[in-house]
Design an enzyme around this catalytic site. Sequence first.
Site, short mmCIF file in Angstrom:
data_model
loop_
_atom_site.label_atom_id
_atom_site.label_comp_id
_atom_site.label_asym_id
_atom_site.label_seq_id
_atom_site.Cartn_x
_atom_site.Cartn_y
_atom_site.Cartn_z
N SER A 116 0.84 -1.20 0.00
CA SER A 116 0.00 0.00 0.00
C SER A 116 0.88 1.25 0.00
CB SER A 116 -0.97 -0.03 1.19
OG SER A 116 -1.97 0.95 1.07
N GLU A 212 -2.11 -2.47 -8.15
CA GLU A 212 -3.33 -2.66 -7.38
C GLU A 212 -3.64 -1.34 -6.68
OE1 GLU A 212 -3.85 -3.14 -3.68
OE2 GLU A 212 -1.96 -2.09 -3.42
N HIS A 277 -4.84 -5.30 -1.54
CA HIS A 277 -5.78 -5.02 -0.46
C HIS A 277 -6.91 -6.03 -0.32
CE1 HIS A 277 -3.80 -1.08 -0.83
NE2 HIS A 277 -4.20 -0.83 0.39
#
Length: 307
Positions: A116, A212, A277
């Site tokens: 992330s 992502e 995620h």
Amino acid sequence: MKELLRPRRLGPGARVAVVAPSGPVPEERLQAGLDILRGWDLEPVVAPHVLDRHRTFGYLAGADADRAADFQAAWCDPAVDAVLCARGGYGAQRMVDLLDWDALRTAGPKVFLGFSDITALHEAFATRMGLVTLHGPMAAGVDFLKNARAQEHLRATLFEPESVRTIASDGRALVPGRARGVLLGGCLALLAAELGTPHARPTARGGLLCLEDTGEETYRLDRYLTQLLRAGRLDGVAGILLGSWAGCDPYEEVRALVLDRLGGLGVPIVEEFGFGHGEGALTIPFGVRGELDAEAGTLTLDGPALV
């Protein structure tokens, strides 16, 4: 694009430091994550400021200087075998330039794990240290705490990396084909935000790019992809792996956007590869060379992620 230096795998009794370079960490989730690590016969050590919260900006886990100092001390501690991020959120970009990269390089290679917002640190480790890093579940992350597949794939990568040289997913070919290259990437929004910074790679040429994101509307994903394309970041990319798009617009929209923006590159693209995620996230080693088979939904590494 060259393969990067692989750190040593972990063994029983390894000492792992838990740091918070980005957002604030819920204490109960941290404690649950530490229990899992102890169950793996690891010795977790929590950095001093992991549970801090910034006085003005509550989305940060304490002051930038404190987060950087925690990271620096953990990496430079010769007794520490790995540095694991507690969570993502936002804030890594604010502290990455406060790190002494000469000192980090002198301290030698060790395992680094996160995803992330931690994408900013993955990029920095690649460009400043030439080191393989792991894009995978974090110590206080909900997926790590609740999902057996996420836990087991990470555990195998850390302790028995040769057992996961072939990463099999439920992915499907968005654009069929096979491609070879060095793995890189992470969160799409962070890759776009890194453009023009001192630590960003100028190109993904010859690489297998992993993308992502979470909680983004389609027009924002469009903006990020278009920015990467206009900047030449995707010139010469060998193949693309798409992870989860949790909390984004309906997947049919995201899928159509990816085809619109990336299909013209003429390289294999696999969708829903299972990292990021989403639930049961797989651990992907950045900096290792491998082969993508988009139709089979597999990624076969030339060698184990860790030595």
